[in-house]
Design an enzyme around this catalytic site. Sequence first.
Site, short mmCIF file in Angstrom:
data_model
loop_
_atom_site.label_atom_id
_atom_site.label_comp_id
_atom_site.label_asym_id
_atom_site.label_seq_id
_atom_site.Cartn_x
_atom_site.Cartn_y
_atom_site.Cartn_z
N GLY A 156 0.77 -1.04 -0.04
CA GLY A 156 0.13 -0.05 -0.07
C GLY A 156 0.80 1.16 -0.01
O GLY A 156 1.96 1.00 0.29
N GLU B 106 8.35 -3.79 7.45
CA GLU B 106 9.49 -3.40 6.63
C GLU B 106 10.78 -3.46 7.11
O GLU B 106 11.62 -2.69 6.98
CB GLU B 106 8.97 -1.89 6.21
CG GLU B 106 8.33 -1.83 5.27
CD GLU B 106 7.94 -0.35 4.55
OE1 GLU B 106 9.14 -0.37 3.96
OE2 GLU B 106 7.17 0.52 4.70
N GLY C 187 1.42 6.03 4.24
CA GLY C 187 0.08 6.50 4.97
C GLY C 187 -1.13 5.80 4.64
O GLY C 187 -2.22 6.50 4.93
N SER C 188 -1.43 4.73 4.16
CA SER C 188 -2.20 3.90 3.63
C SER C 188 -2.98 3.15 5.05
O SER C 188 -3.87 2.68 4.86
CB SER C 188 -1.99 3.17 2.48
OG SER C 188 -1.22 2.13 2.78
N GLY C 189 -2.13 2.95 5.98
CA GLY C 189 -2.48 2.44 7.22
C GLY C 189 -1.97 1.07 7.59
O GLY C 189 -2.21 0.24 8.31
N SER D 287 1.23 0.27 9.05
CA SER D 287 1.72 0.06 10.05
C SER D 287 0.78 0.10 11.14
O SER D 287 0.89 -0.58 12.12
CB SER D 287 2.89 1.31 10.18
OG SER D 287 4.01 1.00 9.68
#
Lengths: 239, 259
Positions: free
Chosen positions: B34, B158, B37-39, B41
């Site tokens: 993604g 990551e 900032g797509s969520g 983490s």
Amino acid sequence: MLKVDGVSFEANGKKILNNVSLEMRKGEVRGLLGPNGSGKTTLLDLIAGVKKPSGGSITVEGEIGYLFQFPERNIFAENVFDEIAFWARNKKMSQINDRVRNVMSSVRLDFNGFYKRSPFLLSYGEKRKVSIASILIGEPDLILFDEPDAGLSKKSMEDLIYTIREYSEKGISFLIVSHNLVFLSKITDKIDILLNGRVEFEGQFEECCELCRKLHYKPPFECELILNFPEIFTKFKNS
Amino acid sequence: MIELNNVSFIYEKKTVFDELNLSIENGQNVAIFGDNGSGKSTLCNIIAGLYPVETGTVIIDGKSIGYWRKNKIPKVGILFQNPDNQFIRYRVIDEIELTFKYITKERRLFKTPADVVNYFKLEDVKNRLINTLSGGEKQKLALACVLSYEPEYLILDEPFAHLDPVNEYLIREILRGFRDELTIIEVSQKESDFIFDRYIYLSDGKIIFNGDYNGFTEFRSDNYDTNEIINWLKTKGINLPSEVQSEMEIIKYIRENYA
């Protein structure tokens, strides 16, 4: 504009850099590749003046901006606006508001959505974008990027490639450390490969495909073509 | 099995997830992709129990995370992108010993800190200060400390971003040794050669793809762009016809017409 001449560096009795030389001209984008522990970050630290070399000399004409490997080490302000504006305010630049908007759109951060937020509470990729913007705003002569692509999505990476091209055309030089040869091949004029504290290779990315394969770096598709059809591409190089 | 039922989560006054549903079965290797900032983490932190959810439930093997935590049973381990965020002590061996202090569960593989040192081959570095280790060594130590708890689910946020290919390979080899007893959820940006059992693609807090490798390749192929390569070939004097688009077709065309 940058001259690294026979630089060595030792720490805890261990030789980290051994007689490294490197020269860059104004507006050049240079890639620096190499395995973990080969001395890439140390070399950037020396150029930025964070560390002192134990031998050799480093000359830089102009100002340096340094993006650290982990963006948490770059940020310190309470909100994104202050973080990005810091260098511009320090240099007493004019039209700070416009400049902040400008660099934020370069890294594709929505101004209204982000300027009030705390940089510490952003996601990893967003923190990195904020720290990149906070360096671009100072318009230094040389920008050192330590793995700017790590943690960025494919889309953000494309934006970063575009931004680096745009700023290098303005005459800003970039020295970029990365493990991503595909990324480096798209922006750099030349690549240096560090191995055990020495520059093992310096040249166009097209010439380092074989060495990169030996080091297990995933080569760009262009490299695959060169390695697959050496007779075609050497022919074109010579002609 | 991990089950997220109607999970909503608000971070900094911004809705990250709104009624998100997701289930992950045991033994699966799951990759989460993604944009920044797509969520991704946030999802990891919710599963690991680091972020309490606004509404909805997170159930791990039939019980809430709170239940497992209260009973000091480490169900879920998480490996951060930056290993420095994970260490508490100064020396390598102290960090490993710390993982033995607060857990009451019966251990199978690692009964003493020495077992961990032996398994991960940390003998040479065990008395060193953590801040003198290289990036690869730090990530290996962080993984050793997480696996020392013998979790059943492992989240990788990551962890390979700053590693060179050789170190990434070494860490992946260690993980392969735990293949049978671990369910791995990996957040990634690199669409590497590694093939997962399942792929999830997040966009603005919504799951827009959830399926296997073949489906994912198809899903991503829409975004695939070989324009740069086609332009590069032009500078080398090779002009491709417009119908040649994919990498496979380019190789085939060059082989047939130039080699």
